[in-house]
Structures are given as C-alpha cells and as structure tokens.
Design an enzyme around this catalytic site. Structure first.
Site, PDB file in Angstrom:
ATOM      1  CE  LYS A 151      -4.416  -1.598   1.923  1.00  0.00           C
ATOM      2  NZ  LYS A 151      -5.244  -1.054   2.820  1.00  0.00           N
ATOM      3  CG  ASP A 153      -8.519   1.304   2.813  1.00  0.00           C
ATOM      4  OD1 ASP A 153      -9.231   0.457   2.327  1.00  0.00           O
ATOM      5  OD2 ASP A 153      -7.150   1.154   2.781  1.00  0.00           O
TER       6      ASP A 153
END
Ligand code: ATR
Length: 287
Positions: free
Chosen positions: A79, A116
C-alpha cells in the site's frame, strides 16, 4: 478483423495485488458484483512479491493494459511501496500516505487512490445514518495504515478531537505532529481517560483478530451513546463488539468497511457504483 473490433473483444480485467494474497476476499466481492450487474469482466488474485512490485506496475501500464486490465486493488505489503511507481496520486491518498486502488488511464498512466476512508466512514454511516463525526471526540486504537485512513476521514468530516491510543506512544505522537492539534496522542494505559466523553471508539489494530492477541480494553468509562466500530472482521463479531453490544452501545462490524471500500474501486474498474447488500455479505463470507 479491424483493430477496433479486436479491442471490443478484450474482457475488462482487474485484480488484487498482495503478498500473500490468498486470504483476500476481494475477488469474491467483485465477482459477485460482475455477475449481479451482468457485466463482462473478471477480477483475480494476483500474487506479487515485494521484489516484483516495480516490474508488475510497469507491465500494468503496457502489456497488461492491452490485455484489458483496468487496474488493481492493493493490499499488504504494497500500500505504501506502490506509490513511488505511480504517475499521479490523489490528494486524499497522499494525505493518508497509502494507496489501495490503482487505475490504468486511457493514456496508459497509473493513478493511485485510497478508498479506505470512504469504506470506514460509509460503513458507520450506513449502520447509523444519524451519526456525525462532528458530534464529539473520537477514540482511535492504533497508529498504523488503518488508523491513518480513519484519522483523515474523521478530521475531514469535522471531528472536534481525535484521541489516538497506541502501544508505541511515539507513533501516535508522530501522527499528531503531522495532522495537527485536533489529534491527541495517548499511551495505552490512559485508556479510561481517553474514553471519557467519547462519541466514537474505533479499533484499527489487528488485536482481536483470529490468531492475534486479544484487545484488552476496559469499556466502563465510555458513554452509553458512543458508537463502537472495529476494522477486524474475522471473527465478524469481535470480543470488543460483543462486549460493547452487551453494554448497550451501537456497534459497527469490520466486514462492511471492506465491502464499502470496494464500491468506488469497482466503479473505477467496471464503470458502475455497486451496492452493499445482505446477499453480497453472504457471498463474501462463503468459504
Ligand atoms: P496497518 O497498516 O494494517 O494498520 P501496522 O502499521 O502494522 O498495520 O499497524 C498495526 C497497529 O496495531 C499499530 O498501531 C500497532 O501498535 P504499535 O504501533 O505499537 O506497533 C498495533 N498493534 C499490533 N499488535 C499489537 C499488540 N500486540 N499490542 C498492541 N498494539 C498492537
């Protein structure tokens, strides 16, 4: 056959890159949506070890794009590392410092985004539409990637104060330094103080996850009206959520955060914003 008709026959593709990636539920989720909306396409698990990340992203721009790849979701441990290989990163993803969705644009360049935050906020909103981040102090447990997304989301939505409780105080202090004076870093042993007057308590650590140590947190000081959320979704009802529900708190499970973060990603890959429904949950939970 003209090149145009050849292009039409290329099936839109996407997938999730991670290492390991075997556990990922994303293919079930995107596969369910493709079938539900009758869209052509496929979404696969794509195991990419860290040493192959640069080569993978370079191929995504070229050979893979011509094979129909619209983009990929990104999971651990890529990520943060993926960011240096992208052509553009949305301001939101840059503030969080991590990407979870990469799209291949028409000109072959790669755009990194982070959905997210959307997942975290939308999960709470859907479970409790009356909730407002501005309604009171929030307590976040943890100071890793999950905490950064929650933190940016809550700050942007007007949370007056975020109390950041972390085992390693220095990490919470570093986040407070970066995100400003609405963030109060606290050591774990000051939990009781942190919970006092809070409107939201959210666990962003892996504590309480199957195979991980339990989350040891006394909830007595938490006001009855506070919402309790957990990003852990295995088990679905964590010990934290079970104890919170017993005390009469409104609770928010972690699984729906995963499902909601997938919605903008699916739209970026396949062109339609899908819904989170009980049938989707069932499909994603199926062994
Ligand atoms: P992610 O990016 O998925 O959030 P991470 O960066 O490894 O993962 O962060 C994990 C979080 O869980 C951290 O806040 C970590 O606390 P430390 O900063 O002190 O490491 C927390 N965490 C993990 N295991 C823990 C444990 N056994 N006890 C307390 N906190 C723990």
């Amino acid at each position: 056959m003209t090149s145009d008709s050849q292009k039409d026959e290329v099936l839109p593709r996407a997938g999730v890159i991670g290492w390991p990636v075997q556990h990922s539920r994303s293919p079930k989720m995107h596969g369910f949506w493709l079938a539900k909306y009758g869209l052509p396409g496929r979404y696969d698990k794509l195991p990419v070890p860290p040493e192959d990340l640069a080569a993978f992203l370079s191929a995504l721009k070229t050979s893979m794009a011509s094979e129909g790849f619209r983009g990929v979701n990104v999971t651990l441990p890529h990520k943060v590392a993926a960011m240096e290989y992208l052509d553009e990163i949305t301001p939101l993803a840059r503030r969080i410092g991590a990407v979870n969705t990469i799209t291949v644009r028409a000109d072959g360049t790669l755009l990194g985004d982070n959905t997210d935050i959307f997942g975290f906020l939308e999960n709470i909103r859907e479970a409790h539409p009356e909730w407002r981040a501005s309604s009171g102090p929030a307590v976040l447990l943890g100071a890793g990637g999950g905490a950064r997304a929650a933190l940016v989301g809550l700050l942007d939505q007007g949370a007056p104060e975020i109390r950041l409780l972390n085992r390693t105080l220095e990490k919470a202090e570093a986040l407070a330094e970066e995100f400003g004076d609405r963030v109060t870093p606290l050591a774990w042993d000051r939990a009781a103080e942190a919970l006092e007057g809070a409107a939201l308590l959210a666990n962003t650590t892996s504590l309480g996850m199957m195979g991980q140590p339990p989350l040891d947190l006394e909830l007595n000081a938490l006001p009855q009206a506070a919402i309790v959320a957990d990003i852990v979704y295995s088990p679905l009802e964590t010990d934290l959520l079970r104890r919170a529900a017993q005390r009469g708190h409104r609770v928010v499970e972690g699984l729906d955060m995963l499902l909601h973060q997938g919605r903008p990603a699916f739209e970026a890959f396949f062109g339609l914003r899908p819904d989170v429904t009980p049938a989707l949950r069932e499909a994603v939970l199926a062994p």
